[in-house]
Enzyme design. Structure first.
Site, PDB file in Angstrom:
ATOM      1  N   TYR A 185       0.820  -1.218   0.000  1.00  0.00           N
ATOM      2  CA  TYR A 185       0.000   0.000   0.000  1.00  0.00           C
ATOM      3  C   TYR A 185       0.851   1.265   0.000  1.00  0.00           C
ATOM      4  O   TYR A 185       2.042   1.216   0.149  1.00  0.00           O
ATOM      5  CB  TYR A 185      -1.068   0.003   1.091  1.00  0.00           C
ATOM      6  CG  TYR A 185      -0.695  -0.091   2.558  1.00  0.00           C
ATOM      7  CD1 TYR A 185       0.595   0.068   3.029  1.00  0.00           C
ATOM      8  CD2 TYR A 185      -1.713  -0.319   3.499  1.00  0.00           C
ATOM      9  CE1 TYR A 185       0.857   0.006   4.395  1.00  0.00           C
ATOM     10  CE2 TYR A 185      -1.448  -0.380   4.858  1.00  0.00           C
ATOM     11  CZ  TYR A 185      -0.163  -0.219   5.297  1.00  0.00           C
ATOM     12  OH  TYR A 185       0.093  -0.278   6.633  1.00  0.00           O
ATOM     13  N   GLU A 186       0.154   2.368  -0.262  1.00  0.00           N
ATOM     14  CA  GLU A 186       0.843   3.672  -0.383  1.00  0.00           C
ATOM     15  C   GLU A 186       1.908   3.628  -1.482  1.00  0.00           C
ATOM     16  O   GLU A 186       2.960   4.266  -1.397  1.00  0.00           O
ATOM     17  CB  GLU A 186       1.443   4.047   0.981  1.00  0.00           C
ATOM     18  CG  GLU A 186       1.737   5.528   1.195  1.00  0.00           C
ATOM     19  CD  GLU A 186       0.498   6.420   1.125  1.00  0.00           C
ATOM     20  OE1 GLU A 186      -0.585   6.003   1.597  1.00  0.00           O
ATOM     21  OE2 GLU A 186       0.616   7.521   0.551  1.00  0.00           O
ATOM     22  N   GLY A 187       1.643   2.844  -2.542  1.00  0.00           N
ATOM     23  CA  GLY A 187       2.595   2.670  -3.651  1.00  0.00           C
ATOM     24  C   GLY A 187       3.483   1.471  -3.415  1.00  0.00           C
ATOM     25  O   GLY A 187       4.273   1.468  -2.479  1.00  0.00           O
TER      26      GLY A 187
END
Lengths: 599, 599
Positions: B439-441
């Site tokens: 998550y978050e890239g």
């Protein structure tokens, strides 16, 4: 969870083309029936069973898990029926000796069928898989009456077996075990103690469960030299083979685990249970060494299985999922975005899975053939094969499971956030795969076995046995096309010998040097061994392409995967080499109290 | 699950000794109150809250998970009460601006408190943690009325916030998003669409939930340039700040996940919900970039947190568990065996965890300071800090989470088979840590950001900004004791520049070369950045030891961990370097159909 599709093309490539199994088995007394046609037909049947019966129970088995009650353990829905079908189709007997009803097929074939079943559903395979140890133990060390009484039913699958080694205070260090065996007037023994981590210790699939229990006789020496083996059946067996009274043993509970939840991991209480000594007293550990290699190869398959399953799931998603455009221009101009398989980093992850799945398949099948040569070859052949097995088995067990776990994690990574969600099934593969580097000897234990007992313990002889094989192969394939692989492989082979010598020298002065180098040395060795198999596969593929024999796309894929392996995976050796050459001081200098100074 | 003990000694070392925070904040307008004494006192309070309130809920939260019903989401027992206490103690306001009730403390302090809370219980931290994005978005892009209406309650913690980006068909590629925003006569917008993976999208901890939703206006251009931001509260807010009617949005379900099970991951349906445009139309993604660095640093903490927690658990076990004797002779002769911390390979694993936990702590705290300099420094200072942040944030996010996951897996490995069993808690850390690289890239997305936008996109300027810092440090510490670290570091720094140039040249001819190199390049960069921080810590430790200032054991441990890092971890750069130099052909040559030839 991706539906499993057996990779029959690759399995046949390794068995028939790379390892020329038919020719081998025609030359091994007792295995003449193992023709390519017969083995192919068996594998096809195994594939159907794995795809149609076991694969559909993989996700539900994880979700449901096993249930314990005082009456016993209930396995997930469908597991007992699948086992029934497995028995009815004669699978348990496949590679067992013919004397007690086995079909006498090669170990290799048993390993391939276990790959098929285990990739489809590793938890389920744990039930029949664990019988192997009991069968091998009784076959090798039991007396005739014991063989008669237990082997027929175990081989036929009506009963299953377990190996009861671990106790709460000891796993790797079996010298600490406490379970007691008290001689009784009737020649039996009263077994008392608690064993943990007993896979398939209790379940609802078979009429009886035959436990092989490690315990100490009253006068046994301390440590590993005071361990004896006992047969302790759940139901006592009458002389006519019928089941008698319930023995004094119970499954006290089952473990809540990270994965392989469909496999019951039991705490087993033996409360003066009746046991029968098998093999000579106090020689239990030695007896177990006789089949340790085949048991470890059995666990190595798990790494291969999870690499294969995660590749299948990842590939389907990478072709389907659209995100962003290829950096070199749209590849799916009519769609909203390109499928993610166009992106170099997604390909890096897929090819890593593929290189490990196919490379470890070649490695493990090769080892299984060696086990057959040990069983049936001439004395000279058997000795050479046994030496190869001794060296390569700890590498296969640790390396295949470490890289299988890496592959499983890449499967989650390819799915992005969806990989973390249960319904896609990729996270289950990670959870199931996590056990493989732990049981049947952790990676650290395999590494000590490799560097200590095998490489240094043999004065380098076991290692040179294999490196000479590699050297001969490189010499025989020095043409330009082959040299793309063999020139690098030859250097690595020399470097491996050189590194081994250096560690040996340092370990003479300080034994901690061997322990400090061990895991990096094992991983280094694993990458070099796989480079050998990838070179063999690439060179064979080259010759098939040159012969333009039908559709060459399979061979082209092999060649390209080999290039990927040499270009992007093999360089990891550089890191392991430099790390292990850094010596033991950077590990041993830190006083224990300084690991977490809070002052 | 190991009970968490905040590593206050190391936190103070990094904040006060290594990064000299008091001097920095005394020089930054608005942060003058952040004295070492005050920050220390706040951190001590945070440590108590984390240890006494959050840590005891970590295992039970995993076991219980969240429950969905039509009425909403129930979080695990104790979670709402802990949140209540968190709000009452003023924690949500800690590093928020003073204008809307915040305490105006540095970002660094917020990050440290999040480390404490998140190490104790990452699932719980997801609820207050996700508010940050909403607060930053409204603060940076909202109008005065919007700030007035939402910020006070969000900052004080009575309400929480979310970021609603992802949809089923798009995660990394937000250009594909479909949620619609239709203008209404009253100036609001009707928001319609389904968002997935919305952490804290629904829960039972706060009176209201303020969603920041990415959606398209009717006339919006396709792709990422047609995305706008909207405030969409669960309950509409009257002008006097009181809660009005329920908005037309629902949590349709929550995901079953591998880990962080106490954190509700919601599917959110917006059915013509009332939304309020925030920031300029079609500029939504640009607005979000304004706080992307701090959000990514927030996720990087997870890697550090899990490395720390797994180290604490592993260390306790390694000291307690007896197995085998040290290769160099018994260390616990009166016991049945030696504690496993005597074995070199166990130490290798522990030191790996320690090197990542402490190294990433220094790295992340440093970055957080840069965020404070961006906020409050002179224009020139802010520009330099912003450049450092731009370069280093994708490295920190991906490298800290990848290495944190490795550390968590080593924790399981140190426990052997017990690591796989739930009751020890180590497997939970692995499951919780697995999300952090997604998550978050994902790691792949961070790597493309690093090599593409940051390094090549700046023509190398951002990179040289940092390598000059490293070079000056090496030049200033060329004495013999320091050269143990700085001479290697200096070479790595040059090599990093050289590699970057090579990739840049290749990418000019073929853009896939950048993608093919990206993840190996990021990991290479991460190891070099950590080498810089370990050199700084080691050299500082040397000077403290030389000054013989009190108990030097903490500094000796630092020095030895730095030696371990340089000897055994930093060599991994060699593998990444050779892999990325192998070019893109070994990834791109394989036609898509050949990934699984079955013919």
């Amino acid at each position: 969870m991706p539906a499993y599709k057996a990779p029959l093309r690759d399995i046949r490539f390794v068995m028939n083309e790379l390892l020329e199994s038919e020719a081998l088995y025609q030359s091994l007394p007792g295995y003449e029936e193992a023709t390519a046609d017969l083995m192919d037909a068996i594998i096809e049947e195994g594939a159907k069973f794995a795809e149609n019966v076991l694969s559909p129970l993989n996700e539900s088995g994880d979700e449901e898990g096993c249930t314990w009650s005082e009456q016993g353990v209930t396995t997930p829905a469908g597991f007992p029926e699948a086992y029934q079908q497995y028995v009815e189709n004669g699978w348990p007997a496949l590679s067992a000796g013919t004397e007690f009803g086995g079909q006498g097929m090669p170990n290799l074939l048993g390993i391939v069928v276990n790959e098929l079943a285990g990739t489809a559903n590793w938890s389920w395979l744990m039930y029949p898989g664990l019988s192997l140890g009991a069968v091998k133990t009784i076959d090798a060390h039991g007396d005739d009456a014991q063989k008669q009484k237990y082997l027929t039913r175990l081989v036929e699958g009506g009963w299953t077996g377990t190996m009861c080694l671990t106790e709460a205070q000891c796993g790797s260090d079996l010298g600490l075990l406490r379970t007691k065996a008290e001689p009784q007037a009737d020649g039996t023994y009263a077994i008392t103690g608690t064993k943990i981590f007993i896979s398939a210790g209790e379940h609802d699939m078979a009429e009886n469960i035959v436990h092989i229990v490690l315990a100490r006789l009253p006068d046994a020496p301390a440590g590993t030299k005071g361990i004896s083996l006992f047969i302790v059946p759940k139901f006592k067996v009458e002389d006519d083979g019928s089941l008698g009274e319930r023995n004094a043993l119970q499954c006290a509970s089952i473990e809540k685990k990270m994965g392989i939840k469909g496999s019951a991991t039991c705490v087993m209480n033996f409360d003066g249970a009746t046991g029968y000594l098998i093999g000579p007293p106090n020689r239990g550990l030695n007896c177990m060494f006789t089949f340790m290699n085949i048991a470890r190869i059995g666990t190595a398959i798990q790494g291969l299985a999870h690499a294969e399953l995660t590749l299948q799931g990842s590939l389907a998603y990478a072709r389907d999922r659209l995100a962003m455009r290829s950096l070199s221009g749209p590849k799916n101009p009519d769609g909203a975005a390109d499928p993610i398989i166009v992106h170099p980093d997604v390909r890096r992850m897929l090819l890593t899975q593929k290189a490990f799945a196919e490379g470890n398949r070649a490695f493990i099948y090769f080892l299984s053939q060696q086990a057959d040569i040990v069983d049936a070859g001439t004395e000279e052949q058997a000795k050479a094969a046994d030496d190869l097995l001794a060296l390569l088995t700890p590498i296969a067990k640790a390396f295949a499971t470490e890289t299988g776990y890496e592959a499983a994690n890449l499967g989650v990574q390819i799915y992005g956030g969806h990989g973390f969600i249960k319904e896609w099934g990729m996270e289950q593969i990670v959870r199931d795969a996590r056990i493989a580097t732990l049981y049947e000897g952790t990676t650290g234990i395999q590494a000590l076995d490799l560097i200590g007992r095998k490489v240094l313990g043999s004065g380098g002889k076991l290692l040179t046995g294999f490196t000479e094989l590699v050297g001969s192969f490189c010499d025989a394939h020095s043409d330009e096309a082959s040299a793309e692989f063999t020139s690098a492989l030859n250097c690595y082979k020399d470097d491996w010998l050189d590194l081994s010598m250096k560690i040996g020298e340092k370990a003479m002065a300080n034994p901690d040097e061997a322990g400090a180098a061990a895991v990096d040395y094992l991983m280094y060795s694993g990458y070099v061994v796989l480079a050998y198999f990838w070179a063999r596969m690439a060179i064979l593929a080259n010759s098939k392409i040159a012969a333009a024999d039908g559709d060459t796309s399979f061979y082209e894929a092999k060649l390209m995967t080999a290039r990927f392996y040499y270009g992007r995976i093999l360089p990891r050796t550089l890191a392991h080499k430099q790390a292990l050459l850094s010596g033991s001081d950077n590990l041993m200098d830190m006083p224990e109290a300084l690991f977490d100074v809070q002052g």
